[in-house]
Design a protein around this motif. Structure first.
Motif, PDB file in Angstrom:
ATOM      1  N   GLN A 197       0.810  -1.217   0.000  1.00  0.00           N
ATOM      2  CA  GLN A 197       0.000   0.000   0.000  1.00  0.00           C
ATOM      3  C   GLN A 197       0.847   1.271   0.000  1.00  0.00           C
ATOM      4  OE1 GLN A 197      -3.352   0.098  -0.509  1.00  0.00           O
ATOM      5  NE2 GLN A 197      -2.980  -2.086  -0.743  1.00  0.00           N
ATOM      6  N   VAL A 255      -1.067   3.284  -2.886  1.00  0.00           N
ATOM      7  CA  VAL A 255      -2.037   4.343  -2.580  1.00  0.00           C
ATOM      8  C   VAL A 255      -1.817   5.612  -3.412  1.00  0.00           C
ATOM      9  CG1 VAL A 255      -2.856   5.937  -0.780  1.00  0.00           C
ATOM     10  CG2 VAL A 255      -2.683   3.503  -0.307  1.00  0.00           C
ATOM     11  N   ASP A 258      -3.047   4.921  -6.785  1.00  0.00           N
ATOM     12  CA  ASP A 258      -4.497   4.785  -6.744  1.00  0.00           C
ATOM     13  C   ASP A 258      -5.179   6.153  -6.725  1.00  0.00           C
ATOM     14  OD1 ASP A 258      -6.682   3.028  -6.739  1.00  0.00           O
ATOM     15  OD2 ASP A 258      -6.911   3.139  -4.565  1.00  0.00           O
ATOM     16  N   TYR A 314      -1.653  10.518  -0.138  1.00  0.00           N
ATOM     17  CA  TYR A 314      -2.013   9.443   0.790  1.00  0.00           C
ATOM     18  C   TYR A 314      -3.404   9.638   1.384  1.00  0.00           C
ATOM     19  CZ  TYR A 314       2.564   7.428   0.328  1.00  0.00           C
ATOM     20  OH  TYR A 314       3.677   6.811  -0.184  1.00  0.00           O
ATOM     21  N   PHE A 374      -5.309   6.702   3.040  1.00  0.00           N
ATOM     22  CA  PHE A 374      -4.305   5.659   3.285  1.00  0.00           C
ATOM     23  C   PHE A 374      -4.758   4.710   4.395  1.00  0.00           C
ATOM     24  CE2 PHE A 374      -0.439   4.088   5.454  1.00  0.00           C
ATOM     25  CZ  PHE A 374       0.123   3.387   4.398  1.00  0.00           C
ATOM     26  N   SER A 385      -7.393   2.599   3.101  1.00  0.00           N
ATOM     27  CA  SER A 385      -6.830   1.629   2.154  1.00  0.00           C
ATOM     28  C   SER A 385      -6.262   0.435   2.910  1.00  0.00           C
ATOM     29  CB  SER A 385      -5.727   2.274   1.307  1.00  0.00           C
ATOM     30  OG  SER A 385      -6.264   3.167   0.369  1.00  0.00           O
ATOM     31  N   TYR A 400      -7.836  -2.953   2.011  1.00  0.00           N
ATOM     32  CA  TYR A 400      -7.085  -3.927   1.231  1.00  0.00           C
ATOM     33  C   TYR A 400      -6.381  -4.984   2.075  1.00  0.00           C
ATOM     34  CZ  TYR A 400      -7.956  -1.052  -2.860  1.00  0.00           C
ATOM     35  OH  TYR A 400      -8.574  -0.359  -3.872  1.00  0.00           O
ATOM     36  N   LYS A 434     -13.452   4.798   0.895  1.00  0.00           N
ATOM     37  CA  LYS A 434     -12.079   5.136   0.506  1.00  0.00           C
ATOM     38  C   LYS A 434     -12.035   5.838  -0.848  1.00  0.00           C
ATOM     39  CE  LYS A 434      -9.776   2.101  -1.661  1.00  0.00           C
ATOM     40  NZ  LYS A 434      -9.515   2.851  -2.920  1.00  0.00           N
ATOM     41  N   GLN A 467     -10.697   9.660  -1.760  1.00  0.00           N
ATOM     42  CA  GLN A 467      -9.555   9.876  -2.643  1.00  0.00           C
ATOM     43  C   GLN A 467      -9.863  10.759  -3.838  1.00  0.00           C
ATOM     44  OE1 GLN A 467      -8.345   5.787  -3.387  1.00  0.00           O
ATOM     45  NE2 GLN A 467      -6.764   5.912  -1.828  1.00  0.00           N
TER      46      GLN A 467
END
Length: 314
Positions: A136, A140, A143, A180, A183, A186, A190, A252, A256
């Motif tokens: 991550q 991240v 992403d 981030y 984060f 995430s 994940y 999330k 983001q």
């Protein structure tokens, strides 16, 4: 490794039996191909998750039609360049952490004398969670940038000229910490998702082999039979993980790609409940379910094939 003497041992290749250089080089190409094939599903899922009450496109089919009408095939690959740039180092880190942790985890659970499926679930789950946690740190920021490209111009989101433009805008408004965003979520999404996926995959394989009554004293099963069991395990794992972790993934994603005023987690949750009720947390479940099942099955078949190809000669 405890599993080595069990029926599943015929089908598994441990970390110490792999040619590492070949593993990384071939793996990079193999997983790039899988990413190309399944990337459009991620674009559709992300758009569904950020859709508001005013959005015209409220289901996967309407999103696909909208993208196709506006941008054609390239629209289904928005942000792909950014993702593929970060995919190689992320995969290298993930695969290394996964395999090394798995070996240590099997040794850790062996003294407890759990059943073979339980041992596999615990060891694979711990390995998947650890690998996801470390990956991550690279994934991240990738992403964050790619998701903004996926939803640009959609439901009020800003437009960008490319990944570098997104990066400049993030640095300008939020600094390094902007990369981030989400984060913590995430990690919360994940890492458990990866743990559930690998635990489900490891245990379901053992249960399937047990159901097929394949004993350790028999000849090794055919490659076709091994692949069928692995594919079934991948489908079960993807379905299980997607159902459990979609709500966190939705929150999330909204964090983001948030534009203008930066939303907090509580604001995102309140807006989801206000707009769609509790079912709003499962926005994009269909594409995510398909993505995790299809990606999981494709990934695990590619991954297990990679290990066979990269196994050292005895």
């Amino acid at each position: 490794m405890a599993a080595a003497s069990q029926p599943i041992g015929h089908t598994e290749i441990n970390w110490d039996k792999l040619d590492k250089t070949k593993f990384y080089v071939v793996g990079a190409g193999l997983f790039t191909g899988v990413t190309v094939a399944l990337y459009p599903v991620s674009v559709v899922k992300t758009r569904l998750q950020v859709a508001t009450r005013e959005s015209v496109e409220r289901n996967a089919l309407s999103v696909i039609k909208g993208i196709w009408k506006a941008d054609g095939v390239p629209g289904l690959y928005r942000g792909f360049g950014t993702v593929i740039t970060g995919a190689v180092p992320t995969r290298v880190l993930f695969m290394t952490a996964l395999e090394t942790t798995k070996v240590a985890a099997f040794k850790l659970v062996e003294p407890f004398k759990f059943s073979e499926p339980m041992q596999a679930a615990l060891a694979n789950g711990l390995a998947g969670m650890t690998a996801s946690f470390f990956s991550q740190t690279i994934f991240v920021p990738i992403d964050v940038v790619s998701q903004r490209l996926m939803v640009q111009g959609y439901s009020g989101h800003a437009r960008y000229t490319g990944g570098m433009d997104v990066a400049r805008q993030i640095l300008k408004t939020d600094g390094i910490r902007g990369f981030y965003r989400g984060f913590g979520l995430s990690i919360m999404t994940y890492s458990p998702s990866s743990a559930v996926w690998w635990a489900s995959y490891g245990s379901s394989q053992r249960l399937i082999w047990s159901f097929l009554a394949h004993g350790s004293d028999e000849a090794p099963p055919s490659v076709g039979k091994i692949m069928s069991v692995q594919a079934t395990g991948g489908i079960i794992a993807g379905a299980t993980a997607s159902c459990i972790t979609t709500p966190l993934d939705t929150i999330k994603t909204r964090l983001q790609v948030g534009h203008e005023k930066r939303p907090t987690t509580s604001e995102v949750v309140k807006n989801l409940i206000r707009d769609d009720g509790w079912k709003g947390f499962y926005k994009g479940l269909g594409p995510r379910f398909f993505s995790m099942s299809a990606w999981g099955t494709s990934m695990i078949l590619a991954y297990e094939y990679l290990k066979r190809v990269c196994a050292k000669d005895e």
